[in-house]
Design an enzyme around this catalytic site. Structure first.
Site, mmCIF file in Angstrom:
data_model
loop_
_atom_site.group_PDB
_atom_site.id
_atom_site.type_symbol
_atom_site.label_atom_id
_atom_site.label_comp_id
_atom_site.label_asym_id
_atom_site.label_seq_id
_atom_site.Cartn_x
_atom_site.Cartn_y
_atom_site.Cartn_z
ATOM 1 N N GLU A 46 0.877 -1.152 0.003
ATOM 2 C CA GLU A 46 -0.009 0.013 -0.190
ATOM 3 C C GLU A 46 0.928 1.406 -0.021
ATOM 4 O O GLU A 46 0.511 2.110 -0.618
ATOM 5 C CB GLU A 46 -1.008 0.090 1.289
ATOM 6 C CG GLU A 46 -1.947 -1.171 1.266
ATOM 7 C CD GLU A 46 -1.273 -2.278 1.815
ATOM 8 O OE1 GLU A 46 -2.199 -3.085 2.794
ATOM 9 O OE2 GLU A 46 -0.207 -2.588 2.042
ATOM 10 N N GLY A 281 16.464 -37.947 0.735
ATOM 11 C CA GLY A 281 16.254 -39.223 -0.078
ATOM 12 C C GLY A 281 14.957 -39.686 -0.235
ATOM 13 O O GLY A 281 13.708 -39.530 0.504
ATOM 14 N N ARG A 283 13.612 -42.385 1.341
ATOM 15 C CA ARG A 283 12.927 -42.656 2.658
ATOM 16 C C ARG A 283 12.398 -41.747 3.327
ATOM 17 O O ARG A 283 11.206 -41.673 3.942
ATOM 18 C CB ARG A 283 14.003 -43.420 3.503
ATOM 19 C CG ARG A 283 13.464 -43.907 4.847
ATOM 20 C CD ARG A 283 14.670 -44.351 5.755
ATOM 21 N NE ARG A 283 15.118 -45.646 4.760
ATOM 22 C CZ ARG A 283 16.283 -46.384 5.650
ATOM 23 N NH1 ARG A 283 16.691 -45.987 6.926
ATOM 24 N NH2 ARG A 283 16.573 -47.506 4.897
ATOM 25 N N SER A 287 8.335 -40.896 3.905
ATOM 26 C CA SER A 287 7.807 -40.714 5.396
ATOM 27 C C SER A 287 7.000 -39.747 5.322
ATOM 28 O O SER A 287 6.035 -39.503 6.219
ATOM 29 C CB SER A 287 9.053 -40.326 6.370
ATOM 30 O OG SER A 287 9.916 -41.459 6.468
#
Length: 338
Positions: A46, A281, A283, A287
């Site tokens: 603004e 990676g 895994r 997850s």
């Protein structure tokens, strides 16, 4: 309002943890001023909009309408309240895209404007305005960072060869990935990726600030010579042994149990990190998917690369594909959580 959104997006990667905001001042059917929040801690949209009005048009301000993609702030932060500026300039009408979820604002800017006799319209292109600042909204309403999963895979769905760094995407896609890094607050990898790939996790192929680097190393076994620890960018190590968030690298202690993802989300909210690009990676990525703790996924497939054996790519669930694009050998598919 669409012009406000276009302006606001120019602040991507430069204004966090503040939201991206654009503002347009209209007199009759003519734009007389426009601006956006450019740099964190500096003038808001603004202010820049009103300051952009030429000398010959300043007399039109008290009979104009200001369009703002997000509710004007009503509190003193690093800058004065924008609602006060609108009142001071006697702008009679304000059109707002969406309400600001930040507790210090959330409706207070609208109330202040209305109390001053200003006509306020709320909700124009509300969905688009909220989507632009989905990181900001997720952080303040769900009390966790916005999570983007990213990986590259071969045509037959292999993410890497075991125990070795495996380049998959082409040089043009790599440059795009660095642009993505510049737009997020942080970037996260697991310990095997840190050790085997030795990534710098900076956006050296693009412009703007580097993301905060995050790595999981529960027993503090990663060697100091890794690029992650070169102090070029702020780095946090999530571990079970040490807590010191003031250092670089900083250390954030977590419990050694099965609630890793929930602990990470809580820690990142505590560290005021609004978004995370999870780069691996496999895994770690899986997850996040299994815990249903993600918002976007960006999957790069090299259509010309076939790897005979290796680590399979994560299995994405509860996903809705939004779009795709091709960069030479690579196809990039964009998903949102369903």
């Amino acid at each position: 309002m669409r012009r406000c959104l276009g302006l606001a997006a120019l602040g991507a990667g430069h204004v966090a943890p503040n939201p991206m905001v654009g503002a347009v001042l209209v007199s009759g059917d003519r734009i007389i001023g426009e601006g956006y929040h450019q740099i964190h801690g500096k003038a808001h949209a603004e202010v820049n909009c009103i300051q952009s009005v030429s000398e010959e048009d300043k007399s039109l301000i008290p009979d104009s309408t200001i369009y703002v993609s997000l509710e004007p702030c009503a509190h003193h932060g690093k800058t004065p309240p924008c609602a006060d500026l609108i009142i001071e300039k006697r702008i009679p009408r304000v059109v707002i895209g969406c309400r600001d979820p930040f507790p210090e604002v959330n409706g207070k800017g609208i109330e202040k404007l209305k109390a001053a006799g200003i006509e306020v319209t709320l909700g124009l292109l509300e969905k688009e305005c909220m989507d632009l600042n989905r990181r900001f909204f997720t952080y303040h309403t769900r009390h966790r960072p916005y999570i983007i999963l990213k990986w590259a895979q071969s045509a037959n769905g292999i993410i890497a060869r075991p125990g070795e760094r495996t380049p998959v995407s082409n040089q043009y896609t790599n440059r795009l990935v660095h642009k993505w890094r510049s737009e997020e607050a942080s970037i996260l990898v697991g310990p095997r990726t840190a050790l085997i790939d030795n990534p710098a996790l900076t956006n050296r192929l693009w412009t703007g600030l580097d993301p905060i680097r995050l790595v999981i190393d529960k027993q503090l076994e990663l060697p100091d010579h890794l690029q992650l620890f070169d102090k070029r960018a702020k780095t946090f190590v999530f571990n079970t042994m040490r807590h010191d968030t003031g250092a670089n690298p900083g250390y954030y202690q977590i419990a050694d149990d099965s609630s890793l993802i929930n602990q990470l989300l809580t820690a990142l909210h505590h560290l005021k990190i609004q978004s995370v690009l999870v780069e691996g990676g496999a895994r770690l990525l899986q997850s996040f998917i299994d815990e249903d703790a993600w918002d976007e996924a960006r999957i790069i497939t090299n259509n010309e690369l076939h790897l005979p054996a290796g680590i399979p790519a994560p299995r994405l669930t509860n996903a809705r594909q939004q779009s795709h694009e091709n960069l030479l050998s690579d196809t990039i598919r964009y998903y949102h959580h369903d």
